[in-house]
Design a protein around this motif. Structure first.
Motif: not given
Lengths: 206, 206
Positions: B58, B61-63, B101, B104, B168, B170, B172, B197
Protein backbone atom coordinates in the motif's frame (compact mmCIF):
# COMPACT_ATOMS: atom_id res chain seq x y z
CA UNK A 1 -10.75 -45.13 -5.22
CA UNK A 2 -10.75 -47.78 -2.51
CA UNK A 3 -7.36 -48.86 -1.17
CA UNK A 4 -8.10 -52.50 -0.45
CA UNK A 5 -5.93 -55.11 1.23
CA UNK A 6 -4.43 -53.47 4.29
CA UNK A 7 -2.34 -50.39 4.97
CA UNK A 8 0.51 -51.20 2.58
CA UNK A 9 -1.61 -51.67 -0.51
CA UNK A 10 -3.76 -48.74 0.53
CA UNK A 11 -0.77 -46.41 0.71
CA UNK A 12 0.58 -47.49 -2.63
CA UNK A 13 -2.74 -46.83 -4.27
CA UNK A 14 -3.48 -43.49 -2.58
CA UNK A 15 -4.65 -41.64 -5.67
CA UNK A 16 -2.87 -38.33 -4.93
CA UNK A 17 0.48 -40.09 -4.48
CA UNK A 18 0.80 -40.71 -8.21
CA UNK A 19 0.14 -37.03 -8.96
CA UNK A 20 2.76 -36.00 -6.39
CA UNK A 21 5.24 -38.56 -7.70
CA UNK A 22 4.80 -37.19 -11.22
CA UNK A 23 5.25 -33.59 -10.01
CA UNK A 24 8.43 -34.53 -8.10
CA UNK A 25 9.88 -36.19 -11.19
CA UNK A 26 8.93 -33.35 -13.54
CA UNK A 27 10.47 -30.74 -11.21
CA UNK A 28 13.47 -32.78 -10.05
CA UNK A 29 15.92 -30.47 -11.86
CA UNK A 30 14.93 -27.65 -9.47
CA UNK A 31 16.92 -27.75 -6.24
CA UNK A 32 13.92 -26.45 -4.29
CA UNK A 33 11.43 -29.01 -5.64
CA UNK A 34 11.67 -30.88 -2.33
CA UNK A 35 11.05 -27.71 -0.29
CA UNK A 36 7.57 -26.90 0.95
CA UNK A 37 5.93 -24.56 3.43
CA UNK A 38 4.58 -26.03 6.64
CA UNK A 39 1.90 -24.05 8.48
CA UNK A 40 1.16 -24.73 12.13
CA UNK A 41 -0.62 -22.82 14.87
CA UNK A 42 1.85 -20.93 17.03
CA UNK A 43 1.92 -18.67 20.05
CA UNK A 44 -1.38 -17.05 21.00
CA UNK A 45 -3.24 -19.13 18.41
CA UNK A 46 -1.56 -17.27 15.53
CA UNK A 47 -0.46 -19.02 12.36
CA UNK A 48 3.22 -19.89 11.80
CA UNK A 49 4.76 -20.78 8.45
CA UNK A 50 8.23 -21.85 7.34
CA UNK A 51 10.05 -23.63 4.53
CA UNK A 52 11.10 -27.20 5.34
CA UNK A 53 12.55 -30.09 3.36
CA UNK A 54 10.61 -33.21 2.32
CA UNK A 55 12.42 -36.24 3.76
CA UNK A 56 10.32 -38.87 2.07
CA UNK A 57 7.38 -41.01 3.06
CA UNK A 58 7.40 -43.50 5.88
CA UNK A 59 7.64 -47.03 4.50
CA UNK A 60 4.31 -48.62 3.56
CA UNK A 61 2.19 -45.56 4.25
CA UNK A 62 1.45 -41.96 3.27
CA UNK A 63 3.10 -40.30 6.28
CA UNK A 64 5.41 -37.42 5.35
CA UNK A 65 8.72 -36.99 7.16
CA UNK A 66 10.41 -33.69 8.09
CA UNK A 67 13.60 -33.22 10.12
CA UNK A 68 13.71 -30.37 12.59
CA UNK A 69 15.64 -28.97 15.54
CA UNK A 70 14.03 -29.79 18.89
CA UNK A 71 15.32 -26.45 20.20
CA UNK A 72 12.89 -24.64 17.85
CA UNK A 73 9.61 -22.97 18.84
CA UNK A 74 7.96 -25.33 16.32
CA UNK A 75 8.07 -28.33 18.65
CA UNK A 76 6.27 -26.73 21.58
CA UNK A 77 3.73 -25.23 19.20
CA UNK A 78 3.01 -28.58 17.55
CA UNK A 79 2.64 -30.38 20.87
CA UNK A 80 0.06 -27.74 21.75
CA UNK A 81 -1.84 -27.98 18.43
CA UNK A 82 -0.77 -31.17 16.61
CA UNK A 83 -1.97 -30.23 13.12
CA UNK A 84 -0.26 -28.87 10.06
CA UNK A 85 -0.93 -27.89 6.48
CA UNK A 86 1.79 -28.30 3.89
CA UNK A 87 1.66 -26.02 0.85
CA UNK A 88 3.87 -27.46 -1.87
CA UNK A 89 4.16 -25.46 -5.05
CA UNK A 90 5.95 -26.91 -8.07
CA UNK A 91 7.35 -23.99 -10.01
CA UNK A 92 7.94 -25.68 -13.34
CA UNK A 93 4.65 -27.52 -13.73
CA UNK A 94 2.50 -24.92 -11.92
CA UNK A 95 0.99 -27.46 -9.55
CA UNK A 96 0.04 -26.98 -5.92
CA UNK A 97 -0.56 -29.62 -3.25
CA UNK A 98 -2.11 -28.56 0.03
CA UNK A 99 -1.72 -31.49 2.41
CA UNK A 100 -3.30 -31.28 5.83
CA UNK A 101 -3.16 -33.71 8.71
CA UNK A 102 -2.02 -34.40 12.22
CA UNK A 103 1.66 -34.21 13.19
CA UNK A 104 3.63 -36.55 15.44
CA UNK A 105 6.77 -35.25 17.13
CA UNK A 106 9.44 -37.93 17.53
CA UNK A 107 12.30 -36.74 19.72
CA UNK A 108 14.88 -38.52 21.87
CA UNK A 109 12.39 -38.93 24.73
CA UNK A 110 9.96 -41.01 22.66
CA UNK A 111 9.02 -44.17 24.63
CA UNK A 112 8.44 -46.38 21.56
CA UNK A 113 11.48 -48.28 20.22
CA UNK A 114 9.96 -48.36 16.70
CA UNK A 115 9.68 -44.56 16.71
CA UNK A 116 13.24 -44.14 17.96
CA UNK A 117 14.37 -46.42 15.16
CA UNK A 118 12.56 -44.24 12.61
CA UNK A 119 14.29 -41.18 14.06
CA UNK A 120 17.67 -42.91 13.86
CA UNK A 121 17.02 -43.87 10.25
CA UNK A 122 16.14 -40.25 9.44
CA UNK A 123 19.37 -39.09 11.14
CA UNK A 124 21.60 -41.41 9.13
CA UNK A 125 19.54 -40.65 6.03
CA UNK A 126 20.59 -37.00 6.10
CA UNK A 127 24.05 -35.80 5.10
CA UNK A 128 26.79 -35.33 7.70
CA UNK A 129 26.80 -31.64 6.76
CA UNK A 130 23.11 -31.23 7.52
CA UNK A 131 23.54 -33.15 10.80
CA UNK A 132 26.08 -30.54 11.90
CA UNK A 133 23.37 -27.89 12.33
CA UNK A 134 21.99 -29.85 15.29
CA UNK A 135 25.17 -29.40 17.26
CA UNK A 136 25.45 -25.72 16.27
CA UNK A 137 24.17 -22.78 18.32
CA UNK A 138 20.54 -22.79 19.46
CA UNK A 139 18.36 -21.51 16.58
CA UNK A 140 16.34 -18.33 17.04
CA UNK A 141 18.31 -16.86 19.92
CA UNK A 142 20.50 -13.77 19.52
CA UNK A 143 23.99 -14.31 18.15
CA UNK A 144 26.55 -13.58 20.90
CA UNK A 145 28.42 -10.28 20.49
CA UNK A 146 31.76 -11.91 20.10
CA UNK A 147 30.38 -13.87 17.15
CA UNK A 148 32.15 -16.94 18.44
CA UNK A 149 31.84 -19.80 16.01
CA UNK A 150 33.08 -23.12 17.27
CA UNK A 151 34.48 -25.56 14.81
CA UNK A 152 32.08 -28.44 15.08
CA UNK A 153 33.16 -32.01 14.54
CA UNK A 154 30.83 -34.94 14.21
CA UNK A 155 31.56 -38.64 14.12
CA UNK A 156 29.64 -39.83 11.03
CA UNK A 157 28.85 -43.14 12.75
CA UNK A 158 27.39 -41.49 15.88
CA UNK A 159 23.63 -41.70 16.35
CA UNK A 160 21.18 -38.77 16.56
CA UNK A 161 21.98 -35.95 18.98
CA UNK A 162 19.33 -34.69 21.41
CA UNK A 163 18.39 -31.70 19.25
CA UNK A 164 17.46 -33.88 16.30
CA UNK A 165 13.74 -34.35 15.96
CA UNK A 166 11.57 -36.08 13.37
CA UNK A 167 8.14 -34.72 12.48
CA UNK A 168 5.65 -37.03 10.81
CA UNK A 169 2.58 -35.59 9.11
CA UNK A 170 -0.25 -38.03 8.49
CA UNK A 171 -2.30 -36.69 5.54
CA UNK A 172 -6.08 -36.50 5.94
CA UNK A 173 -6.90 -34.18 3.05
CA UNK A 174 -5.03 -33.28 -0.13
CA UNK A 175 -6.16 -30.33 -2.23
CA UNK A 176 -4.51 -30.54 -5.67
CA UNK A 177 -4.52 -27.64 -8.13
CA UNK A 178 -3.02 -27.47 -11.60
CA UNK A 179 -2.71 -23.89 -12.82
CA UNK A 180 -1.85 -25.12 -16.31
CA UNK A 181 -4.97 -27.23 -16.86
CA UNK A 182 -7.03 -25.18 -14.37
CA UNK A 183 -8.11 -28.39 -12.65
CA UNK A 184 -8.59 -28.94 -8.96
CA UNK A 185 -9.09 -32.23 -7.14
CA UNK A 186 -9.94 -32.72 -3.49
CA UNK A 187 -8.84 -36.00 -1.91
CA UNK A 188 -10.40 -36.89 1.43
CA UNK A 189 -9.39 -39.80 3.63
CA UNK A 190 -11.66 -42.02 5.60
CA UNK A 191 -10.93 -45.12 7.59
CA UNK A 192 -12.29 -48.51 6.64
CA UNK A 193 -13.46 -51.12 9.12
CA UNK A 194 -10.09 -52.89 9.07
CA UNK A 195 -8.29 -49.64 9.91
CA UNK A 196 -6.85 -49.13 6.43
CA UNK A 197 -7.32 -45.85 4.57
CA UNK A 198 -9.87 -45.09 1.92
CA UNK A 199 -9.42 -42.02 -0.27
CA UNK A 200 -12.28 -40.29 -2.03
CA UNK A 201 -11.48 -37.92 -4.92
CA UNK A 202 -13.74 -35.11 -6.07
CA UNK A 203 -13.31 -32.60 -8.88
CA UNK A 204 -13.96 -29.11 -7.51
CA UNK A 205 -13.93 -25.62 -9.00
CA UNK A 206 -10.44 -24.04 -8.96
CA UNK B 1 16.89 1.57 13.05
CA UNK B 2 14.43 4.34 13.94
CA UNK B 3 12.09 5.46 11.14
CA UNK B 4 11.72 9.14 12.05
CA UNK B 5 9.42 11.75 10.55
CA UNK B 6 5.97 10.15 10.33
CA UNK B 7 4.50 7.10 8.69
CA UNK B 8 5.75 7.77 5.15
CA UNK B 9 9.39 8.18 6.05
CA UNK B 10 9.10 5.30 8.49
CA UNK B 11 7.82 2.96 5.80
CA UNK B 12 10.49 3.92 3.32
CA UNK B 13 13.17 3.21 5.86
CA UNK B 14 11.76 -0.05 7.22
CA UNK B 15 15.02 -1.97 7.27
CA UNK B 16 13.64 -5.29 5.92
CA UNK B 17 12.07 -3.56 2.91
CA UNK B 18 15.45 -3.03 1.28
CA UNK B 19 16.33 -6.72 1.73
CA UNK B 20 12.98 -7.73 0.20
CA UNK B 21 13.38 -5.24 -2.64
CA UNK B 22 16.80 -6.68 -3.42
CA UNK B 23 15.45 -10.26 -3.36
CA UNK B 24 12.56 -9.33 -5.67
CA UNK B 25 14.97 -7.76 -8.15
CA UNK B 26 17.46 -10.64 -8.03
CA UNK B 27 14.68 -13.22 -8.59
CA UNK B 28 12.58 -11.20 -11.04
CA UNK B 29 13.39 -13.59 -13.91
CA UNK B 30 11.44 -16.34 -12.09
CA UNK B 31 7.72 -16.20 -12.80
CA UNK B 32 6.94 -17.40 -9.29
CA UNK B 33 9.12 -14.83 -7.49
CA UNK B 34 5.96 -12.89 -6.58
CA UNK B 35 4.22 -16.01 -5.22
CA UNK B 36 4.28 -16.71 -1.51
CA UNK B 37 2.50 -18.99 0.95
CA UNK B 38 -0.02 -17.40 3.31
CA UNK B 39 -0.83 -19.31 6.50
CA UNK B 40 -3.97 -18.53 8.47
CA UNK B 41 -5.94 -20.35 11.14
CA UNK B 42 -8.88 -22.22 9.64
CA UNK B 43 -11.75 -24.42 10.70
CA UNK B 44 -11.50 -25.95 14.16
CA UNK B 45 -8.39 -23.90 14.93
CA UNK B 46 -6.32 -25.85 12.41
CA UNK B 47 -3.70 -24.21 10.20
CA UNK B 48 -4.46 -23.42 6.55
CA UNK B 49 -1.84 -22.62 3.91
CA UNK B 50 -2.03 -21.63 0.23
CA UNK B 51 -0.01 -19.95 -2.49
CA UNK B 52 -1.07 -16.37 -3.28
CA UNK B 53 0.32 -13.55 -5.40
CA UNK B 54 2.03 -10.44 -4.02
CA UNK B 55 0.08 -7.41 -5.27
CA UNK B 56 2.46 -4.77 -3.96
CA UNK B 57 2.61 -2.56 -0.91
CA UNK B 58 0.00 0.00 0.00
CA UNK B 59 1.28 3.48 -0.78
CA UNK B 60 3.35 5.10 1.96
CA UNK B 61 3.39 2.09 4.25
CA UNK B 62 4.51 -1.52 4.68
CA UNK B 63 1.09 -3.14 4.24
CA UNK B 64 1.09 -6.08 1.82
CA UNK B 65 -1.78 -6.52 -0.63
CA UNK B 66 -3.30 -9.83 -1.80
CA UNK B 67 -6.33 -10.30 -4.07
CA UNK B 68 -8.73 -13.08 -3.23
CA UNK B 69 -12.18 -14.45 -3.96
CA UNK B 70 -14.75 -13.51 -1.31
CA UNK B 71 -16.48 -16.85 -1.97
CA UNK B 72 -13.45 -18.67 -0.49
CA UNK B 73 -13.25 -20.26 2.97
CA UNK B 74 -10.29 -17.94 3.58
CA UNK B 75 -12.45 -14.89 4.22
CA UNK B 76 -14.59 -16.39 6.98
CA UNK B 77 -11.48 -17.90 8.54
CA UNK B 78 -9.62 -14.59 8.57
CA UNK B 79 -12.56 -12.71 10.04
CA UNK B 80 -12.53 -15.29 12.81
CA UNK B 81 -8.75 -15.09 13.42
CA UNK B 82 -7.38 -11.96 11.72
CA UNK B 83 -3.71 -12.96 11.63
CA UNK B 84 -1.46 -14.40 8.97
CA UNK B 85 2.11 -15.47 8.37
CA UNK B 86 3.58 -15.17 4.90
CA UNK B 87 6.43 -17.51 4.00
CA UNK B 88 8.23 -16.17 0.95
CA UNK B 89 11.07 -18.26 -0.39
CA UNK B 90 13.28 -16.89 -3.16
CA UNK B 91 14.56 -19.89 -5.08
CA UNK B 92 17.50 -18.28 -6.85
CA UNK B 93 19.05 -16.39 -3.95
CA UNK B 94 18.08 -18.93 -1.24
CA UNK B 95 16.44 -16.29 0.94
CA UNK B 96 13.35 -16.70 3.12
CA UNK B 97 11.12 -13.98 4.56
CA UNK B 98 8.57 -14.93 7.19
CA UNK B 99 6.25 -11.95 7.59
CA UNK B 100 3.60 -12.06 10.27
CA UNK B 101 0.91 -9.57 11.12
CA UNK B 102 -2.78 -8.81 11.26
CA UNK B 103 -4.97 -9.03 8.16
CA UNK B 104 -7.74 -6.67 7.05
CA UNK B 105 -10.45 -7.99 4.74
CA UNK B 106 -11.72 -5.34 2.33
CA UNK B 107 -14.80 -6.52 0.45
CA UNK B 108 -17.68 -4.72 -1.24
CA UNK B 109 -19.46 -4.20 2.08
CA UNK B 110 -16.64 -2.14 3.58
CA UNK B 111 -18.10 1.07 5.09
CA UNK B 112 -14.99 3.22 4.49
CA UNK B 113 -14.78 5.03 1.13
CA UNK B 114 -10.96 5.07 1.31
CA UNK B 115 -10.93 1.27 1.66
CA UNK B 116 -13.36 0.82 -1.22
CA UNK B 117 -11.09 3.02 -3.32
CA UNK B 118 -8.12 0.80 -2.46
CA UNK B 119 -10.14 -2.24 -3.51
CA UNK B 120 -11.11 -0.57 -6.77
CA UNK B 121 -7.46 0.31 -7.47
CA UNK B 122 -6.48 -3.33 -6.84
CA UNK B 123 -9.21 -4.49 -9.24
CA UNK B 124 -8.08 -2.26 -12.09
CA UNK B 125 -4.46 -3.03 -11.23
CA UNK B 126 -4.96 -6.71 -12.11
CA UNK B 127 -5.26 -7.99 -15.68
CA UNK B 128 -8.66 -8.43 -17.31
CA UNK B 129 -7.86 -12.15 -17.57
CA UNK B 130 -7.27 -12.48 -13.84
CA UNK B 131 -10.46 -10.48 -13.14
CA UNK B 132 -12.43 -13.13 -15.06
CA UNK B 133 -11.92 -15.71 -12.30
CA UNK B 134 -14.17 -13.66 -10.01
CA UNK B 135 -17.14 -14.12 -12.30
CA UNK B 136 -16.39 -17.83 -12.83
CA UNK B 137 -17.90 -20.70 -10.85
CA UNK B 138 -17.67 -20.61 -7.05
CA UNK B 139 -14.23 -21.92 -5.98
CA UNK B 140 -14.01 -25.05 -3.86
CA UNK B 141 -17.44 -26.49 -4.65
CA UNK B 142 -17.88 -29.61 -6.77
CA UNK B 143 -17.82 -29.18 -10.54
CA UNK B 144 -21.32 -29.87 -11.93
CA UNK B 145 -21.67 -33.20 -13.73
CA UNK B 146 -22.46 -31.61 -17.04
CA UNK B 147 -19.17 -29.71 -16.80
CA UNK B 148 -20.94 -26.64 -18.09
CA UNK B 149 -18.50 -23.82 -18.67
CA UNK B 150 -20.06 -20.49 -19.48
CA UNK B 151 -18.19 -18.16 -21.73
CA UNK B 152 -17.55 -15.22 -19.46
CA UNK B 153 -17.39 -11.69 -20.78
CA UNK B 154 -16.19 -8.72 -18.79
CA UNK B 155 -16.30 -5.03 -19.59
CA UNK B 156 -12.71 -3.88 -18.90
CA UNK B 157 -13.98 -0.53 -17.64
CA UNK B 158 -16.44 -2.07 -15.14
CA UNK B 159 -15.54 -1.81 -11.45
CA UNK B 160 -14.93 -4.70 -9.02
CA UNK B 161 -17.52 -7.47 -8.85
CA UNK B 162 -18.88 -8.64 -5.49
CA UNK B 163 -16.60 -11.66 -5.29
CA UNK B 164 -13.46 -9.53 -5.52
CA UNK B 165 -11.82 -9.03 -2.16
CA UNK B 166 -8.61 -7.32 -1.10
CA UNK B 167 -6.58 -8.65 1.83
CA UNK B 168 -4.12 -6.35 3.53
CA UNK B 169 -1.47 -7.79 5.83
CA UNK B 170 0.16 -5.30 8.20
CA UNK B 171 3.62 -6.69 9.12
CA UNK B 172 4.58 -6.80 12.80
CA UNK B 173 7.53 -9.16 12.60
CA UNK B 174 9.83 -10.17 9.76
CA UNK B 175 12.15 -13.15 10.13
CA UNK B 176 14.79 -13.04 7.39
CA UNK B 177 17.04 -16.01 6.60
CA UNK B 178 19.76 -16.28 3.98
CA UNK B 179 20.74 -19.89 3.33
CA UNK B 180 23.72 -18.76 1.27
CA UNK B 181 25.36 -16.60 3.94
CA UNK B 182 23.73 -18.55 6.80
CA UNK B 183 22.56 -15.29 8.35
CA UNK B 184 19.27 -14.66 10.09
CA UNK B 185 17.80 -11.32 11.12
CA UNK B 186 14.68 -10.73 13.19
CA UNK B 187 12.88 -7.43 12.62
CA UNK B 188 10.32 -6.44 15.24
CA UNK B 189 7.95 -3.51 14.99
CA UNK B 190 6.97 -1.18 17.76
CA UNK B 191 4.89 1.97 17.69
CA UNK B 192 6.34 5.34 18.54
CA UNK B 193 4.47 8.06 20.47
CA UNK B 194 3.38 9.76 17.23
CA UNK B 195 1.88 6.49 15.93
CA UNK B 196 4.62 5.87 13.39
CA UNK B 197 6.46 2.55 13.25
CA UNK B 198 9.81 1.78 14.71
CA UNK B 199 11.65 -1.37 13.59
CA UNK B 200 14.29 -3.09 15.70
CA UNK B 201 16.66 -5.53 13.98
CA UNK B 202 18.48 -8.34 15.76
CA UNK B 203 20.92 -10.91 14.44
CA UNK B 204 19.82 -14.37 15.62
CA UNK B 205 21.13 -17.89 15.14
CA UNK B 206 19.85 -19.53 11.94
Amino acid sequence: MSGGGGAAASALSSPWRSLLHRALEANAHLKHSTFFQLATVGRGGRPANRTVVFRGFQAQCDKIQINTDARNNKIGEIRNCPFGEICWYFADTWEQFRISGSIDVIDSSNPEPAMLQLRERAWFGSSVKSRLQYIGPCPGVPVPDDDLVENSHLDPSAGPVDAFCLLVLDPEKVDYLSLKSNQRLMFTRSQKGDGSNDWRAEKINP
